[in-house]
Design a protein around this motif. Structure first.
Motif, PDB file in Angstrom:
ATOM      1  N   GLY A 171     -10.133 -56.449 -50.945  1.00 52.47           N
ATOM      2  CA  GLY A 171      -9.877 -57.626 -50.118  1.00 52.47           C
ATOM      3  C   GLY A 171      -8.580 -58.307 -50.516  1.00 52.47           C
ATOM      4  O   GLY A 171      -7.826 -58.811 -49.669  1.00 52.47           O
ATOM      5  N   THR A 172      -8.317 -58.328 -51.807  1.00 49.58           N
ATOM      6  CA  THR A 172      -7.068 -58.915 -52.293  1.00 49.58           C
ATOM      7  C   THR A 172      -5.865 -58.230 -51.648  1.00 49.58           C
ATOM      8  O   THR A 172      -4.959 -58.877 -51.114  1.00 49.58           O
ATOM      9  N   HIS A 185      -9.136 -66.197 -51.767  1.00 51.86           N
ATOM     10  CA  HIS A 185      -8.613 -65.056 -51.017  1.00 51.86           C
ATOM     11  C   HIS A 185      -8.269 -63.858 -51.890  1.00 51.86           C
ATOM     12  O   HIS A 185      -7.685 -62.893 -51.401  1.00 51.86           O
ATOM     13  N   GLU A 234     -11.173 -68.479 -44.408  1.00 56.39           N
ATOM     14  CA  GLU A 234     -12.465 -67.778 -44.368  1.00 56.39           C
ATOM     15  C   GLU A 234     -13.347 -68.561 -43.387  1.00 56.39           C
ATOM     16  O   GLU A 234     -13.535 -69.765 -43.583  1.00 56.39           O
ATOM     17  N   ASP A 264      -9.896 -64.353 -42.718  1.00 53.49           N
ATOM     18  CA  ASP A 264     -10.340 -63.543 -43.862  1.00 53.49           C
ATOM     19  C   ASP A 264     -11.835 -63.297 -43.696  1.00 53.49           C
ATOM     20  O   ASP A 264     -12.664 -64.171 -43.960  1.00 53.49           O
ATOM     21  N   GLN A 286     -16.038 -61.582 -46.462  1.00 55.48           N
ATOM     22  CA  GLN A 286     -17.476 -61.819 -46.667  1.00 55.48           C
ATOM     23  C   GLN A 286     -18.232 -61.964 -45.352  1.00 55.48           C
ATOM     24  O   GLN A 286     -19.420 -61.656 -45.282  1.00 55.48           O
ATOM     25  N   LYS A 338     -15.116 -55.481 -48.989  1.00 47.32           N
ATOM     26  CA  LYS A 338     -16.512 -55.551 -49.455  1.00 47.32           C
ATOM     27  C   LYS A 338     -17.476 -54.641 -48.705  1.00 47.32           C
ATOM     28  O   LYS A 338     -17.533 -53.454 -48.955  1.00 47.32           O
TER      29      LYS A 338
END
Ligand code: PMP
Length: 439
Positions: free
Chosen positions: A112-113, A140, A211, A244, A247, A276
């Protein structure tokens, strides 16, 4: 283990960074899993309500994913993005179609980074600006650019930055200066804050990164529609919107496939990042963007491991299973029941300030008797839940929120089992912090 041999925990401490924290006073070594359960090295079984930080998305040891991984591993492990790869193209096609972004292009990364890092590179290049808007209390990722847009200071270890970041209010609904306002007034106040913040910027601003539901921040979210209202302002300035979805993606929130859809009037974001859950534990991340944005880079760019054969095979099998079994619908149904059950439990326990979330993304915020955030109660509840055979996560800027995000195949019976364990854990935390239950 012989008494002369150092424990695994001691060896971990001796060789790993100090800031790589472990859960629990006696950290767990998990050795295998099946469905929604995992087992530790002593053979004890736990119901997994955290999925390795929302990453075991469908189930542990899902036969379809295991088969895809094993078959691909037996054929070829690595080719690189220099060569055509069927699974990679196929997964990109599926994600592009699901993203809602017109003329979408997909770039695969390993985390994700790295996905957010790529999104920031694209947005800043496209807009010729290093100014970014981010939300307060956000997370993030861990790279130099990702920590630079991470508002949650507990996860942003440096203030050095390649970016100029302006933090906007709105992602935390029930705390902060606008908490007392109605949803509509809250959105108005946040839009005014955004406009005011933009007034402080130096010309062009590249993007807003947000997010839809803050993960590490403690499963906090704005009222539905906030990002649609923000979008009107961003559009006036030509500022891009990066959602983002690391999740919130793939239907975990139950009502929607993507978190941004809770702000549906806005249409899709300009860029969407994911990671993820899609790989169910294999390292798959990526960014989706319109062709015009994705193709704006004037130099080559490559992620050696991004989109590697085994991870793409896993992603395809995992996504196929998720869609065929309508796990979004399951997250809505079972998550809805779980939230109701947890709210009923919380009603008698003053240590719980709020049960929030949607689908299978549920936060339980814990407080001291004076209403201040209680990391102590969260730590105790985490330990007690483990003793009762339940694993949950923790989050929030003060570490006072329990995070519940089980694999999306969770059954009603398992939800009930987890809720019963959590009820006992919360009661014990309540007694330990010294306040009486409500009658
Ligand atoms: N964005 C969000 C919303 C996340 O929750 C995370 C991970 N917790 C990341 C980005 C970074 O992902 P990774 O750890 O795979 O680099």
């Amino acid at each position: 283990m012989s008494p002369l041999q150092p424990s695994l925990r001691a060896r971990h401490r001796a060789v790993m960074p100090e800031w790589l924290t472990l859960y629990y006073d006696e950290p767990l070594e998990l050795t295998h899993g099946e469905g929604r359960y995992v087992w530790d090295a002593e053979g004890r079984r736990y119901l997994d309500f955290f999925g390795g930080v929302l990453t075991t998305m469908t189930a542990h040891a899902l036969p379809e994913v295991t088969k895809a991984v094993t078959e691909q591993a037996g054929r070829i492990l690595h080719t690189s993005t220099l060569y055509l790869h069927r699974h990679m193209v196929e997964l990109a096609e599926r994600i592009a179609a699901l993203s809602g972004i017109p003329d979408a292009r997909v770039f695969f990364t390993t985390s994700g980074t790295e996905a957010n890092d790529a999104a920031l590179l694209l947005a800043t290049t496209h807009r010729r600006s290093n100014q970014i808007l981010a939300m307060r209390n956000s997370y993030h990722g861990r790279s130099f650019s990702a920590v630079a847009v991470t508002g949650n200071s507990a996860w942003s270890p440096t203030s050095l930055s390649p970016l100029q970041t302006l933090y906007v209010h709105g992602a935390v609904r029930t705390r902060g200066p606008y908490a007392h306002l109605s949803d509509d007034r809250f959105i108005e106040a946040c839009v005014a804050d955004l406009e005011d913040t933009l007034g402080q910027a130096h010309g062009n601003v590249a993007a807003l990164i947000a997010e839809p539901v803050q993960g590490v921040g403690g499963f906090t979210a704005p009222p539905d529609g906030l990002y649609a209202a923000f979008r009107d302002v961003l559009d006036r300035h030509g500022i891009l919107w990066i959602s983002d979805e690391v999740q919130t993606g793939w239907g975990r929130t139950g009502d929607h496939f993507w978190g941004w859809q809770a702000h549906a009037d806005s249409g899709p974001p300009d860029l969407l990042t994911f990671a993820k859950g899609i790989g169910n534990g294999m390292s798959v991340g990526g960014v989706v963007a319109r062709a015009e944005i994705m193709n704006c880079l004037g130099a080559n760019s490559i992620s050696t491991f991004g989109g590697s054969p085994v991870t793409m095979a896993a992603g395809l099998a995992n996504l196929g299973y998720l869609l065929e079994h309508d796990l979004q619908g399951n997250a809505r149904r079972v998550g809805g029941l779980l939230i109701e059950r947890l709210r009923a439990i919380a009603a008698g326990l003053p240590v719980v300030r709020e049960v929030r979330g949607r689908g299978l993304m549920i936060g339980v915020e814990l407080v001291e008797p004076d209403g201040s955030p209680s990391a102590r109660a969260a730590g105790l509840a985490l330990e007690h839940a483990r003793e009762r055979g339940l694993l949950v996560g923790k989050g929030g800027r003060e570490g006072n929120v329990l995070r519940i995000a089980p694999p999306m195949t969770l059954t009603i019976a398992e939800a009930e089992e987890g809720a019963a364990a959590l009820e006992e854990a919360l009661r014990r935390a309540q007694h330990a912090i010294g306040e009486k239950e409500r009658p």
